[in-house]
Write a protein that holds these residues in place. Structure first.
Motif, short mmCIF file in Angstrom:
data_model
loop_
_atom_site.label_atom_id
_atom_site.label_comp_id
_atom_site.label_asym_id
_atom_site.label_seq_id
_atom_site.Cartn_x
_atom_site.Cartn_y
_atom_site.Cartn_z
N THR A 63 0.86 -1.72 0.24
CA THR A 63 -0.32 -0.12 -0.05
C THR A 63 0.67 1.05 -0.35
O THR A 63 2.33 1.52 0.18
N THR A 64 0.71 2.34 -0.67
CA THR A 64 0.70 3.93 -0.93
C THR A 64 0.10 4.37 0.26
O THR A 64 -0.84 4.58 0.24
N THR A 65 1.06 5.10 1.18
CA THR A 65 0.47 6.74 1.69
C THR A 65 0.99 7.85 1.39
O THR A 65 1.68 7.35 1.64
N ARG A 66 0.67 8.82 1.75
CA ARG A 66 0.91 10.43 2.06
C ARG A 66 1.12 10.88 3.72
O ARG A 66 1.57 11.09 4.09
N ASP A 67 0.53 10.15 4.38
CA ASP A 67 -0.26 10.24 5.73
C ASP A 67 1.06 9.13 6.69
O ASP A 67 0.90 7.35 6.99
N LEU A 68 2.23 9.71 7.45
CA LEU A 68 3.06 9.13 8.18
C LEU A 68 2.59 8.36 9.12
O LEU A 68 2.57 7.01 9.44
N ASP A 69 1.43 9.22 10.03
CA ASP A 69 1.56 7.74 11.24
C ASP A 69 0.23 6.97 10.43
O ASP A 69 0.56 5.87 11.13
N ALA A 70 -0.70 7.27 10.05
CA ALA A 70 -1.13 5.88 9.37
C ALA A 70 0.13 5.16 9.00
O ALA A 70 -0.41 3.73 9.15
N GLY A 71 0.85 5.43 7.71
CA GLY A 71 1.66 4.43 7.45
C GLY A 71 2.48 3.21 8.45
O GLY A 71 3.37 2.70 8.15
N VAL A 72 2.45 3.73 9.33
CA VAL A 72 3.70 3.31 10.69
C VAL A 72 2.59 2.31 11.32
O VAL A 72 3.47 1.96 12.01
N ASP A 73 1.84 3.05 11.97
CA ASP A 73 0.71 2.31 12.67
C ASP A 73 1.36 0.64 12.53
O ASP A 73 0.54 -0.15 11.39
N GLY A 74 0.66 0.45 13.11
CA GLY A 74 1.41 -1.36 13.85
C GLY A 74 2.29 -1.60 12.74
O GLY A 74 2.52 -2.90 12.83
N ALA A 75 3.90 -0.86 12.52
CA ALA A 75 4.89 -1.41 12.22
C ALA A 75 5.93 -2.38 12.70
O ALA A 75 6.10 -1.48 13.77
N ASP A 76 6.01 -3.75 12.07
CA ASP A 76 6.74 -4.60 13.14
C ASP A 76 8.35 -3.26 12.77
O ASP A 76 9.94 -3.36 14.05
N ALA A 77 8.76 -3.04 12.12
CA ALA A 77 10.01 -2.14 11.15
C ALA A 77 9.67 -1.16 10.50
O ALA A 77 8.78 -1.29 9.78
N VAL A 78 10.77 -0.18 10.17
CA VAL A 78 10.44 1.05 9.94
C VAL A 78 12.10 1.56 9.23
O VAL A 78 12.74 1.86 9.75
N LEU A 79 11.67 1.34 7.64
CA LEU A 79 12.48 1.47 6.94
C LEU A 79 12.39 3.25 6.91
O LEU A 79 11.89 3.56 6.63
N LEU A 80 14.13 3.72 6.95
CA LEU A 80 14.21 5.34 6.89
C LEU A 80 15.36 5.47 5.06
O LEU A 80 16.56 5.01 5.62
N GLN A 81 15.08 5.97 4.42
CA GLN A 81 15.51 6.34 3.22
C GLN A 81 14.30 7.96 2.80
O GLN A 81 14.53 7.51 1.19
N LEU A 82 14.91 8.30 3.25
CA LEU A 82 15.03 9.77 2.17
C LEU A 82 15.86 11.11 2.42
O LEU A 82 16.85 11.04 2.42
N ARG A 83 15.50 12.01 1.37
CA ARG A 83 16.58 13.28 0.99
C ARG A 83 15.93 14.43 0.94
O ARG A 83 15.05 14.75 0.02
N VAL A 84 15.62 14.78 1.97
CA VAL A 84 15.28 16.78 2.69
C VAL A 84 16.28 17.15 1.60
O VAL A 84 18.00 17.79 1.15
#
Length: 421
Positions: A63-84
């Protein structure tokens, strides 16, 4: 098992998806969420990701989302690969340091500091939101500069591990040269992120036979060519340095080169435009060959291995990660983040013992660790004077006139990303 990728609209993501699909027995992902504020990119990448899963018969849901809070809800692991700041900010990082006669690079030197200042506050905000939603989730950081970002996460009490693909790249390369399976190659890998040396290459595990001398003797020319360093330098060092060490060992030569050709950022921006065009083709259901030129080789395999180990599903027992020193390297503070082999499990990472480090390498590590401490302070608290001190401490800068000029340029080019500027 639910995994979330923050920065899921990155052109890197299909590499990660391909690894999840191929290695589903190691890491059985049931739900994968791609989070990104860029809706158009997210749609293109998400579509290709679903097609890759379908082609390889992976039963997981993407699934895809722009909503960070919804996206990480219930996640076992969160992988960060962003470029500010995107590739535009990277282009600046690689350009303005050259005006002062210093290396322009996105993860080290003045450009690396600029990236840290933009990135640390954003990553810490994301991590706090992950903790509020799911405090048990692991955070796997692939966002550069990995050492500084991981240290910021750990200092703030997050369950975090940093990941880089340099070590797995060497492991795969050495395995090919030796004619063995990558699983049979264990690296004595030591240093800081993007400042590492392979001081041993062992067959079969941490206690296996060290064949580094054989590698340098029989394949030194090929290894040196890949690193763009003279073979005699490798022979005198007796180790294989990361290719990032060329910025230190051949600084002036690199500065001259960078001033005579288009920036890597410009090349990547053009490549990304073509990749996104390709991702929009509904017939494409595998990662394109062009992606291999984008960088991040074996990133997916390293990420799968690490996530599997942290979540208790398997993975290699020993992995190269960025984690707290805790006395592993006695010449560095306990809270420094080092990049070494570690045992990985659901309770986290435990660095393996490291033999005495040659002062030639230990000295540079200590210098850059001090810089990273100052850089993190500048990222957390802001202020021109803190930026100046971090630059003055960096061995790729080191002179007050350079540090003054670089400080002014860094702030001018990054003002929109610095709340204090």
């Amino acid at each position: 098992m639910k995994l979330t990728v923050v920065g899921g609209g990155s052109t890197y993501t299909p590499e990660l998806i391909d690894g999840f699909a191929r290695l589903r027995d190691t890491l059985p992902v049931e739900e994968l969420v791609l989070v990104d504020p860029a809706a158009e990119r997210l749609e293109l990448v998400g579509g290709l990701a679903r097609r890759i899963f379908a082609r390889q018969g992976h039963p997981g849901r993407i699934t895809t989302t722009r909503d960070l809070d919804a996206g990480v809800d219930g996640a076992d692991a969160v992988l960060l690969q962003l470029r500010v700041g995107g590739q535009a900010a990277r282009q600046q990082d690689e350009t303005w340091p050259l005006e002062c006669g210093c290396v322009g690079q996105e993860t080290t030197g003045a450009g690396g500091l600029a990236k840290a200042l933009r990135t640390v506050p954003v990553v810490l905000d994301i991590a706090e939101r992950v903790r509020r939603t799911n405090p048990d989730a692991w955070i796997i950081d692939f966002t550069n500069p990995v050492g500084i970002v991981t240290r910021a996460l750990l200092q703030a009490g997050h369950k975090a591990v940093g990941l880089c693909n340099v070590a797995i790249g060497f492991q795969r390369k050495f395995a090919r040269l030796l004619g063995v399976s990558p699983a049979d190659v264990h690296l004595d890998h030591v240093g800081l992120n993007h400042l590492t040396w392979e001081t041993g290459v062992r067959l079969g595990g941490p206690e296996g036979e060290d064949v580094l001398s054989k590698l340098l003797s029989e394949h030194g020319e090929a290894i040196a060519a890949d690193l763009r360093l003279p073979r005699p330098v490798l022979e005198r060092l007796g180790v294989v340095p990361s290719y990032y060490l060329r910025y230190f060992y051949a600084h002036d030569e690199v500065v001259r080169e960078l001033g005579t050709k288009p920036s890597r950022a410009a090349e990547v921006a053009a490549m990304e435009a073509e990749l996104l065009r390709m991702y929009g083709d509904p017939a494409l259901d595998e990662k394109p060959e062009l992606l291999a030129k984008r960088g991040g080789a074996y990133y997916s395999e390293a990420a799968v291995d690490l996530a599997a180990g942290l979540l208790g599903g398997g993975g290699s027992p020993y992995q190269v990660v960025n984690t707290l020193n805790r006395g592993t390297l006695p010449f560095l503070p306990d809270d420094a983040v080092i990049e070494v082999q570690a045992a990985v499990g659901p309770k986290g990472t435990t660095p393996l013992p490291v033999t005495a480090v040659d002062p030639l390498f230990a000295g540079l590590m200590a210098n850059v660790t001090a810089y990273e401490d100052l850089a993190l302070t500048a990222a957390l608290h802001g202020g021109r004077e803190r930026v100046f001190k971090a630059l003055l401490a960096h061995p790729l800068v080191g002179q007050y006139a350079y540090a003054e000029g670089l400080t002014d340029r860094l702030i001018a080019h990054n003002r929109e990303h610095l709340a204090w500027a």
